[in-house]
Design a protein around this motif. Structure first.
Motif, PDB file in Angstrom:
ATOM      1  N   VAL A 115       0.849  -1.190   0.000  1.00  0.00           N
ATOM      2  CA  VAL A 115       0.000   0.000   0.000  1.00  0.00           C
ATOM      3  C   VAL A 115       0.884   1.238   0.000  1.00  0.00           C
ATOM      4  O   VAL A 115       1.889   1.286   0.698  1.00  0.00           O
ATOM      5  CB  VAL A 115      -0.905  -0.013   1.246  1.00  0.00           C
ATOM      6  CG1 VAL A 115      -1.691   1.295   1.345  1.00  0.00           C
ATOM      7  CG2 VAL A 115      -1.853  -1.191   1.204  1.00  0.00           C
ATOM      8  N   GLY A 116       0.520   2.210  -0.823  1.00  0.00           N
ATOM      9  CA  GLY A 116       1.302   3.444  -0.858  1.00  0.00           C
ATOM     10  C   GLY A 116       2.466   3.391  -1.824  1.00  0.00           C
ATOM     11  O   GLY A 116       3.253   4.323  -1.898  1.00  0.00           O
ATOM     12  N   MET A 117       2.591   2.297  -2.595  1.00  0.00           N
ATOM     13  CA  MET A 117       3.728   2.171  -3.516  1.00  0.00           C
ATOM     14  C   MET A 117       3.639   3.173  -4.671  1.00  0.00           C
ATOM     15  O   MET A 117       4.638   3.478  -5.315  1.00  0.00           O
ATOM     16  CB  MET A 117       3.818   0.748  -4.069  1.00  0.00           C
ATOM     17  CG  MET A 117       2.630   0.328  -4.903  1.00  0.00           C
ATOM     18  SD  MET A 117       2.651  -1.410  -5.330  1.00  0.00           S
ATOM     19  CE  MET A 117       3.911  -1.471  -6.603  1.00  0.00           C
ATOM     20  N   GLY A 118       2.429   3.694  -4.942  1.00  0.00           N
ATOM     21  CA  GLY A 118       2.244   4.542  -6.112  1.00  0.00           C
ATOM     22  C   GLY A 118       2.697   5.978  -5.935  1.00  0.00           C
ATOM     23  O   GLY A 118       3.086   6.626  -6.902  1.00  0.00           O
ATOM     24  N   GLU A 119       2.679   6.463  -4.711  1.00  0.00           N
ATOM     25  CA  GLU A 119       2.894   7.900  -4.523  1.00  0.00           C
ATOM     26  C   GLU A 119       4.308   8.364  -4.879  1.00  0.00           C
ATOM     27  O   GLU A 119       4.463   9.398  -5.528  1.00  0.00           O
ATOM     28  CB  GLU A 119       2.500   8.325  -3.109  1.00  0.00           C
ATOM     29  CG  GLU A 119       1.003   8.577  -2.961  1.00  0.00           C
ATOM     30  CD  GLU A 119       0.159   7.330  -3.135  1.00  0.00           C
ATOM     31  OE1 GLU A 119       0.345   6.391  -2.346  1.00  0.00           O
ATOM     32  OE2 GLU A 119      -0.653   7.249  -4.079  1.00  0.00           O
ATOM     33  N   PRO A 120       5.363   7.640  -4.470  1.00  0.00           N
ATOM     34  CA  PRO A 120       6.702   8.093  -4.891  1.00  0.00           C
ATOM     35  C   PRO A 120       6.851   8.143  -6.412  1.00  0.00           C
ATOM     36  O   PRO A 120       7.470   9.061  -6.959  1.00  0.00           O
ATOM     37  CB  PRO A 120       7.645   7.036  -4.302  1.00  0.00           C
ATOM     38  CG  PRO A 120       6.880   6.373  -3.223  1.00  0.00           C
ATOM     39  CD  PRO A 120       5.448   6.438  -3.626  1.00  0.00           C
ATOM     40  N   VAL A 121       6.249   7.159  -7.105  1.00  0.00           N
ATOM     41  CA  VAL A 121       6.326   7.126  -8.563  1.00  0.00           C
ATOM     42  C   VAL A 121       5.524   8.271  -9.164  1.00  0.00           C
ATOM     43  O   VAL A 121       5.904   8.863 -10.168  1.00  0.00           O
ATOM     44  CB  VAL A 121       5.785   5.783  -9.095  1.00  0.00           C
ATOM     45  CG1 VAL A 121       6.090   5.639 -10.560  1.00  0.00           C
ATOM     46  CG2 VAL A 121       6.363   4.641  -8.316  1.00  0.00           C
ATOM     47  N   LEU A 122       4.403   8.584  -8.515  1.00  0.00           N
ATOM     48  CA  LEU A 122       3.548   9.662  -9.007  1.00  0.00           C
ATOM     49  C   LEU A 122       4.324  10.983  -9.042  1.00  0.00           C
ATOM     50  O   LEU A 122       4.234  11.739 -10.012  1.00  0.00           O
ATOM     51  CB  LEU A 122       2.320   9.801  -8.106  1.00  0.00           C
ATOM     52  CG  LEU A 122       1.367  10.910  -8.534  1.00  0.00           C
ATOM     53  CD1 LEU A 122       0.571  10.474  -9.747  1.00  0.00           C
ATOM     54  CD2 LEU A 122       0.450  11.328  -7.416  1.00  0.00           C
ATOM     55  N   ILE A 123       5.090  11.231  -7.984  1.00  0.00           N
ATOM     56  CA  ILE A 123       5.856  12.483  -7.917  1.00  0.00           C
ATOM     57  C   ILE A 123       6.836  12.542  -9.088  1.00  0.00           C
ATOM     58  O   ILE A 123       6.920  13.553  -9.792  1.00  0.00           O
ATOM     59  CB  ILE A 123       6.591  12.584  -6.568  1.00  0.00           C
ATOM     60  CG1 ILE A 123       5.555  12.688  -5.451  1.00  0.00           C
ATOM     61  CG2 ILE A 123       7.529  13.783  -6.555  1.00  0.00           C
ATOM     62  CD1 ILE A 123       6.116  12.583  -4.077  1.00  0.00           C
ATOM     63  N   LEU A 124       7.534  11.423  -9.320  1.00  0.00           N
ATOM     64  CA  LEU A 124       8.468  11.383 -10.453  1.00  0.00           C
ATOM     65  C   LEU A 124       7.725  11.580 -11.772  1.00  0.00           C
ATOM     66  O   LEU A 124       8.204  12.274 -12.672  1.00  0.00           O
ATOM     67  CB  LEU A 124       9.216  10.047 -10.474  1.00  0.00           C
ATOM     68  CG  LEU A 124      10.284   9.864  -9.392  1.00  0.00           C
ATOM     69  CD1 LEU A 124      10.934   8.500  -9.531  1.00  0.00           C
ATOM     70  CD2 LEU A 124      11.338  10.949  -9.506  1.00  0.00           C
ATOM     71  N   ALA A 125       6.538  10.972 -11.879  1.00  0.00           N
ATOM     72  CA  ALA A 125       5.775  11.092 -13.127  1.00  0.00           C
ATOM     73  C   ALA A 125       5.372  12.546 -13.370  1.00  0.00           C
ATOM     74  O   ALA A 125       5.370  13.019 -14.509  1.00  0.00           O
ATOM     75  CB  ALA A 125       4.538  10.191 -13.078  1.00  0.00           C
ATOM     76  N   PHE A 126       5.051  13.261 -12.304  1.00  0.00           N
ATOM     77  CA  PHE A 126       4.735  14.686 -12.461  1.00  0.00           C
ATOM     78  C   PHE A 126       5.961  15.464 -12.930  1.00  0.00           C
ATOM     79  O   PHE A 126       5.859  16.339 -13.794  1.00  0.00           O
ATOM     80  CB  PHE A 126       4.189  15.275 -11.159  1.00  0.00           C
ATOM     81  CG  PHE A 126       2.692  15.185 -11.055  1.00  0.00           C
ATOM     82  CD1 PHE A 126       1.886  15.890 -11.934  1.00  0.00           C
ATOM     83  CD2 PHE A 126       2.085  14.387 -10.095  1.00  0.00           C
ATOM     84  CE1 PHE A 126       0.507  15.804 -11.858  1.00  0.00           C
ATOM     85  CE2 PHE A 126       0.703  14.291 -10.013  1.00  0.00           C
ATOM     86  CZ  PHE A 126      -0.089  15.003 -10.900  1.00  0.00           C
TER      87      PHE A 126
END
Lengths: 378, 307
Positions: free
Chosen positions: B218-229
């Protein structure tokens, strides 16, 4: 009206403190129950609550809140617990950076803090405090043990840890005992999930052994990627790297990995067997090292509460110092800096009845304290 | 440093970049076409990883898991679009951020409720296990090469879809002038749902592919989301081409920075200090790159022509 209520509460609490033993004790547990580190916090909570449940003392209440592994949130929760919940003892923080944010403020307000895991060097030496106890270890300890173990077989180690207080303590501890050469020393971002760049460096470094300290999801990611990379150098680490909370997710890639710990699920003592069986019965999984540490922290608080009032800080502290508990770890006593003196073992990841777990191999240290106790003047 | 190591690190950078591209493509498409900031994109990545891990554990097949990740993420995306996002198109970005942030919390707690607190196990399929030998005697995991190949295929597929098909034409038209395309009789609501589901499916695929490399939690997506932004800001918001170049730039910069900065510093200070400072500097590097690019080209490398 408000004033009257306050006065009444005051009178009641004063009256209650007259009765020494049956005094209510409120414990505030701040731990990580969401996000990548949740597995560690859940085991902390469950180990702690197991001891509380077994004690069956209705005068003891525990309030639990999730810090989401965020220092600023942990500080907010601590303030709320101290000011509005009026807790007497705080506990439960998994991560050293969160602990460093919370403990100085809490002890300054006269609250006890009994750590279930985090044990940064800054609070073990000159920064030690009468109200701060650590029931787990000092951060360096398990890494020191691996440094000592590595001396036997390895000449050129590659060491890696995340860039935060416990990561620095880790590699410092390892190097304190390890005498060989270093093939590399790398600090990674906390929460990093891809280790391809570091694994490539390991392969190229000519190391004969690898020491990694990567708790929680970081360790899972590293071990899986390491296994897939085809690099054949032996990997070792402190117990957290291969603890019960991460082993199922790492899978067979962890088999054979050596680690250090103050406890392993196969300990052959009655206390340990009973603890493991009770934990399995209650939660239907094997306990991790975090569960044991929290279980002991709860036992310590219970043992002191049974004999002294927490309102009398000196008396309560003296009872805590006696460490009158039956720890699943075996020998357990407090050093002058209120950190444990205990035995540390070498463990190996094995598969038992289809479940990955740690097996005890040998004892590395007997009655091991820490390097900072001499700087602590209390 | 040998050539083999440099080559391996370059591949690592490209692989990270390709993975970021899968995330960023959906994000930039949704922003470009609908003008929507979707913070919950990372949650769809997590949905993909959990769907793949759960189905792989249940059936024993990673491939079925992969299909499930695409299907589940696309379905979750479509449901979210119909139930929540649809009401947000006319609102300002602050409302969108608020609502999609709420979605993150709902997805995270929902996943925890379904799967528990502990990370799930997901291994790479037998077919893609092992390593290949690169020139210069280095080895490289087959699975990571496969991720690069999948990313390249998706990039090509998106290029053809957006550039050569009727659907792509409508997407581009929607980007340029949504009222006009509505007036011309194109069902813009269905188009939005489709685009959202497509972006979600790509995020879910990225989650499943990466889930086999790291921990499914759970929560694995948020660090990647920041990079994607970071990627879409560098590439130019709304541009698929920008997302591709931005992702590769970020992936390679991050990987080489992590690898080279400590070594460079080690020439001046002792290795332990160099590791610590270099590590800290490496984690800032991509943001420095972003700042520099924005200073030179405020709208990113490849801003869409109309905007």
């Amino acid at each position: 009206m408000k004033k009257m209520l306050a006065a009444a509460t005051m009178a009641l609490s004063l009256g209650a403190s007259g009765l020494a033993m049956a005094e209510p004790l409120k414990i505030g547990m701040i731990t990580t129950l969401s996000g990548g580190g949740a597995g560690l916090g859940v085991d902390t909570r469950d180990g702690f609550m197991l001891a509380i449940k077994e004690a069956g003392n209705k005068d003891i209440t525990v309030v639990t809140e999730d810090d989401a592994q965020k220092p600023e949130l942990a500080v907010q929760i601590a303030d709320k617990m101290i000011q509005s919940d009026q807790v007497d003892v705080l506990t439960g923080i998994v991560w050293s950076n969160l602990l460093m944010a919370v403990v100085p403020g809490a002890v300054a307000q006269g609250k006890f803090y009994v750590s279930t895991n985090a044990a940064p060097a800054a609070l073990a030496g000159q920064g030690c405090n009468k109200l701060y106890f650590n029931a787990a270890y000092q951060n360096d300890n398990l890494h020191e043990a691996m440094g000592e173990y590595a001396n036997k077989t390895y000449k050129k180690m590659f060491i890696l840890a995340p860039n935060y207080p416990a990561g620095k303590d880790s590699l410092t501890g390892f190097k304190r005992y390890y005498k060989g050469e270093l093939a590399g020393e790398v600090y990674t971002k906390v929460g990093q999930t891809d280790y391809a760049a570091e694994i490539a460096q390991m392969r190229a470094s000519g190391a004969d052994g690898i020491f990694v300290f990567l708790p929680g999801g970081m360790g899972i990611a590293f071990m899986k990627q390491f296994a897939q990379s085809g690099v054949k150098i032996p990997v070792m680490g402190p117990g957290f790297s291969f603890s019960q909370d991460v082993l199922p997710a790492i899978g067979d890639a962890a088999l054979g990995a050596k680690a250090s710990g103050q406890w392993a699920p196969d300990f052959d003592t009655d206390v340990s067997k009973k603890f493991t069986a009770d934990f399995q019965k209650e939660y239907n999984r094997l306990p991790s090292i975090y569960a044991v540490q929290a279980y002991d922290a709860a036992q310590l608080i219970l043992s002191a509460a049974a004999k002294a009032s927490v309102k009398d800080a000196d008396a309560f502290r003296n009872e805590l110092l006696k460490a009158d508990i039956k720890s699943p770890r075996g020998n357990f006593k407090f050093n002058t800096n209120q950190h444990p003196i205990q035995d540390i073992y070498l463990t190996e990841v094995v598969k038992k009845d289809g479940v990955l777990t740690n097996k005890t191999v040998e004892k590395i240290f007997t009655d091991h304290g820490d390097a900072y106790a001499k700087d602590c003047k209390i | 440093m040998t050539l083999a190591l440099a080559l391996e690190q370059l591949l690592n950078g490209i692989q990270l970049g390709v993975m970021l591209f899968l995330m960023a493509a959906g994000l930039t498409l949704i922003f470009g076409v609908m003008g929507l900031i979707n913070l919950a994109h990372g949650s769809l990545y997590m949905v993909g990883a959990f769907a793949c891990a759960a189905v792989a554990a249940w059936t024993g097949s990673f491939w079925l898991g992969l299909i499930a990740s695409l299907a589940c993420a696309a379905a979750a995306g479509a449901i979210v679009e119909l139930a929540v996002i649809r009401r947000l198109y006319d609102r300002d970005h602050l409302d969108q951020v608020l609502a999609t942030f709420a979605l993150i919390l709902i997805f995270s707690e929902g996943t925890r409720w379904l799967f528990g607190d502990f990370p799930l196990y997901l291994d790479i399929p037998a077919l893609l296990q092992g390593v290949v030998t690169l020139p210069g005697d280095a080895t490289y995991p087959v699975y990571r090469l496969a991720i690069i190949a999948v990313g390249a295929l998706i990039a090509l597929g998106l290029y053809l879809l957006i550039g050569k098909t009727r659907l792509g034409m409508r997407i581009r038209a929607g980007e340029s002038d949504r009222e006009m395309i509505g007036a011309l009789g194109v069902d813009i609501r269905t188009l939005y749902t489709l685009v959202f589901a497509l972006g979600s499916a790509l995020a879910g695929l990225a989650g499943a592919l990466v889930g086999a490399l790291q921990s499914v939690q759970v929560g694995m997506g948020e660090p990647v989301l920041i990079l994607a932004f970071v990627v879409i800001v560098i590439g130019g918001i709304g541009s698929i081409k920008g997302a591709l170049y931005g992702a590769l730039l970020v992936g390679v910069t991050d990987t080489l920075g992590r690898f080279l900065l400590p070594q460079l510093l080690a020439l001046f200070v002792d290795p332990s200090q160099a590791g610590m400072i270099g590590g800290a500097m490496a984690s800032m590097l991509i943001y420095v790159v972003m700042a520099v690019i924005l200073a030179v080209k405020p709208r990113g490398l490849f801003p869409p022509a109309h905007a």
